[in-house]
Design a protein around this motif. Structure first.
Motif, mmCIF file in Angstrom:
data_model
loop_
_atom_site.group_PDB
_atom_site.id
_atom_site.type_symbol
_atom_site.label_atom_id
_atom_site.label_comp_id
_atom_site.label_asym_id
_atom_site.label_seq_id
_atom_site.Cartn_x
_atom_site.Cartn_y
_atom_site.Cartn_z
ATOM 1 N N SER A 45 43.629 32.185 50.153
ATOM 2 C CA SER A 45 43.273 33.221 49.178
ATOM 3 C C SER A 45 41.831 33.690 49.312
ATOM 4 N N SER A 46 41.136 33.272 50.376
ATOM 5 C CA SER A 46 39.705 33.564 50.481
ATOM 6 C C SER A 46 39.340 34.431 51.676
ATOM 7 N N HIS A 47 40.337 35.023 52.328
ATOM 8 C CA HIS A 47 40.061 35.834 53.519
ATOM 9 C C HIS A 47 40.154 37.318 53.180
ATOM 10 N N GLY A 48 39.874 38.139 54.168
ATOM 11 C CA GLY A 48 40.032 39.581 54.007
ATOM 12 C C GLY A 48 38.712 40.304 53.945
ATOM 13 N N GLU A 49 38.782 41.568 53.552
ATOM 14 C CA GLU A 49 37.628 42.452 53.673
ATOM 15 C C GLU A 49 37.065 42.932 52.344
ATOM 16 N N SER A 50 37.791 42.753 51.235
ATOM 17 C CA SER A 50 37.228 43.256 49.972
ATOM 18 C C SER A 50 37.882 42.581 48.774
ATOM 19 N N ARG A 51 37.064 42.306 47.765
ATOM 20 C CA ARG A 51 37.518 41.897 46.436
ATOM 21 C C ARG A 51 36.705 42.695 45.428
ATOM 22 N N THR A 52 37.368 43.118 44.357
ATOM 23 C CA THR A 52 36.666 43.820 43.278
ATOM 24 C C THR A 52 35.865 42.840 42.438
ATOM 25 N N ILE A 53 34.704 43.280 41.987
ATOM 26 C CA ILE A 53 33.987 42.565 40.935
ATOM 27 C C ILE A 53 33.831 43.532 39.768
ATOM 28 N N ARG A 54 34.211 43.065 38.571
ATOM 29 C CA ARG A 54 34.203 43.916 37.367
ATOM 30 C C ARG A 54 33.970 43.031 36.150
ATOM 31 N N VAL A 55 33.396 43.610 35.112
ATOM 32 C CA VAL A 55 33.173 42.846 33.878
ATOM 33 C C VAL A 55 34.229 43.152 32.821
ATOM 34 N N THR A 56 35.025 44.202 33.020
ATOM 35 C CA THR A 56 35.997 44.591 32.005
ATOM 36 C C THR A 56 37.191 43.643 32.044
ATOM 37 N N TYR A 57 37.392 42.916 30.949
ATOM 38 C CA TYR A 57 38.409 41.880 30.873
ATOM 39 C C TYR A 57 39.132 41.922 29.544
ATOM 40 N N LEU A 58 40.434 41.612 29.598
ATOM 41 C CA LEU A 58 41.220 41.446 28.378
ATOM 42 C C LEU A 58 40.717 40.225 27.601
ATOM 43 N N GLN A 59 40.383 39.150 28.320
ATOM 44 C CA GLN A 59 39.865 37.931 27.702
ATOM 45 C C GLN A 59 38.336 37.977 27.792
ATOM 46 N N ASP A 60 37.680 38.053 26.636
ATOM 47 C CA ASP A 60 36.234 38.308 26.632
ATOM 48 C C ASP A 60 35.396 37.154 27.169
ATOM 49 N N TYR A 61 35.984 35.955 27.282
ATOM 50 C CA TYR A 61 35.196 34.817 27.770
ATOM 51 C C TYR A 61 34.938 34.880 29.272
ATOM 52 N N TYR A 62 35.603 35.779 30.001
ATOM 53 C CA TYR A 62 35.299 35.931 31.430
ATOM 54 C C TYR A 62 34.072 36.808 31.678
ATOM 55 N N THR A 63 33.800 37.735 30.783
ATOM 56 C CA THR A 63 32.728 38.700 31.027
ATOM 57 C C THR A 63 31.367 38.034 31.270
ATOM 58 N N PRO A 64 30.934 37.048 30.454
ATOM 59 C CA PRO A 64 29.651 36.398 30.751
ATOM 60 C C PRO A 64 29.642 35.683 32.103
ATOM 61 N N LEU A 65 30.791 35.155 32.512
ATOM 62 C CA LEU A 65 30.868 34.483 33.818
ATOM 63 C C LEU A 65 30.677 35.487 34.953
ATOM 64 N N VAL A 66 31.253 36.684 34.785
ATOM 65 C CA VAL A 66 31.087 37.724 35.817
ATOM 66 C C VAL A 66 29.639 38.204 35.848
ATOM 67 N N ILE A 67 29.034 38.403 34.695
ATOM 68 C CA ILE A 67 27.643 38.877 34.649
ATOM 69 C C ILE A 67 26.716 37.870 35.328
ATOM 70 N N GLU A 68 26.937 36.577 35.089
ATOM 71 C CA GLU A 68 26.138 35.560 35.801
ATOM 72 C C GLU A 68 26.424 35.602 37.295
ATOM 73 N N SER A 69 27.686 35.853 37.653
ATOM 74 C CA SER A 69 28.044 35.891 39.073
ATOM 75 C C SER A 69 27.349 37.022 39.819
ATOM 76 N N TYR A 70 27.189 38.194 39.184
ATOM 77 C CA TYR A 70 26.428 39.277 39.822
ATOM 78 C C TYR A 70 25.063 38.763 40.276
ATOM 79 N N LYS A 71 24.393 38.073 39.375
ATOM 80 C CA LYS A 71 23.060 37.549 39.667
ATOM 81 C C LYS A 71 23.115 36.518 40.802
#
Length: 391
Positions: A45-71
């Motif tokens: 599940s870790s190969h290929g050429e592109s994955r999306t990164i986005r903060v918009t989530y149905l479950q709000d507890y993922y958004t802070p994890l994505v924001i930290e991941s950008y950094k």
């Protein structure tokens, strides 16, 4: 090396294991990263050429994890000297009464994420006429989008882990993990044995098989085979869909979830696919065709104003998801006789890659410190499934 005592042995050298190896090694710990196939293989599940990164989530507890991941993505790529994160806007769309989209909009407001809600004419203006939505749809635009280059990202984490002293070993399939007085002993299919104080298991779609062998616990994680599709942009329109311009990463909500990324990895091609797939055994893949092709062709034709050839995708790539029943991750101590000596990271359900840097931090903190800093782990516990060992 077999006689060495490692502080942490990490089983599984995809993005999650490699990120964990980097985070653990930079703390000065003696780390061993084991991978059953070649490093950077295309069977998980870790190969290929592109994955999306986005903060918009149905479950709000993922958004802070994505924001930290950008950094953390940007910190890591600065250390290695090449880019794995490519900036873009993100655009969500669907019927104005679509419950998932309404919740995502509410979460943007609640979490103070700058965003724009767009009608049909505003969507056309925002994205230079590339995207069209029906009159009864609404769009949600924000600046927190982008693309991660997956294989390159795994190589980055492995390089950084190696630079911090980690030992990397591939073609080393782990067949069992045993508890002993010093910690754990990890056994491989070719007869090798490695000793560690602690162990992290990040084996993707193989997590059920290994965890059941090791502890008797049956995790309700279902491997799916999914198909990534690339479509040809019609001649003369390529510049409109190129990353770095107006065109966003995107997601469309409704009876099915369509997602995609701007033109980046292949000249003249845009990625558009459906989130989902067919159940599979990761060791007996059918490498099958894409799902819901007719629906997807219609979506491509209508949303991109005829500027993308919807007759047939020109390229298909196969990947795997590891789905939990609630599509939340599994990040927890294995427990039982292992107590807090073995931590499992899995069930990333087709949306974890973007958070790999922060998941590596969390797994490292759990296995080394016994707790993760600033993260509510209740959503990710094994105990939520109400399962018991089958031994």
């Amino acid at each position: 090396m077999e006689n060495s005592q490692f502080d942490v042995i990490i089983v599984g050298g995809g993005v999650m294991g490699s990120s964990t190896a980097y985070h653990a090694a930079k703390r000065g710990l003696r780390i061993l990263l084991l991978e059953q196939f070649d490093f950077l293989h295309h069977r998980g599940s870790s190969h290929g050429e592109s994955r999306t990164i986005r903060v918009t989530y149905l479950q709000d507890y993922y958004t802070p994890l994505v924001i930290e991941s950008y950094k953390l993505w940007q910190e890591a790529q600065a250390q290695v000297g090449y880019k794995v994160y490519f900036k873009a806007h993100h655009f969500d769309m669907g019927r104005s009464d679509e419950p998932t989209l309404r919740t995502i909009i509410d979460n943007c407001r609640k979490l103070s994420i700058p965003h724009q809600i767009l009608r049909r004419d505003q969507v056309a203006d925002k994205f230079s006429g590339c995207i069209d939505i029906p009159d009864n749809w609404v769009g949600l635009s924000n600046e927190y989008g982008g693309v991660i280059k997956p294989t390159k990202a795994v190589a980055m984490f492995q390089t950084l882990a190696y630079n911090h002293g980690a030992v990397l070993k591939d073609n080393a399939e782990v067949t069992d993990i045993k508890k002993d007085t010093e910690g754990v002993v990890v056994f491989t299919a070719n007869g090798e044995m490695f000793r560690g104080k602690k162990c992290v298991v990040t084996v993707g779609a193989w997590v059920n098989k290994l965890v059941k062998t090791v502890s008797g616990v049956e995790l309700p994680i279902q491997p799916l085979e999914t198909t990534i599709l690339y479509w040809r942009i019609k001649e003369g329109y390529e510049g409109k869909f190129t990353i770095g311009g107006d065109f966003p990463t995107f997601a469309s909500y409704g009876k099915f979830y369509v997602y995609g990324t701007p033109m980046l990895e292949y000249p003249g091609l845009i990625k558009v696919a459906v989130h989902g797939g067919n159940p599979c055994d990761p060791d007996k893949r059918v490498w099958g065709p894409g799902i819901m092709m007719g629906v997807l062709k219609q979506w491509v034709e209508e949303r991109f104003m005829g500027m993308v050839d919807s007759c047939e995708p020109v390229m298909k790539q196969s990947c795997m998801y590891s789905m939990t029943p609630d599509e939340d991750f599994v990040i927890d101590f294995l427990g039982g006789e292992f107590g807090k000596d073995v931590v499992v990271g899995g069930g990333f359900s087709g949306h974890g890659f973007k958070m790999a840097p922060v998941i590596g931090r969390i797994l490292t903190e759990l296995v080394v410190d016994g707790e993760a800093n600033g993260v509510d782990m209740k959503h990710f516990r094994i105990g939520r499934f109400k399962i018991a060992p089958k031994l």
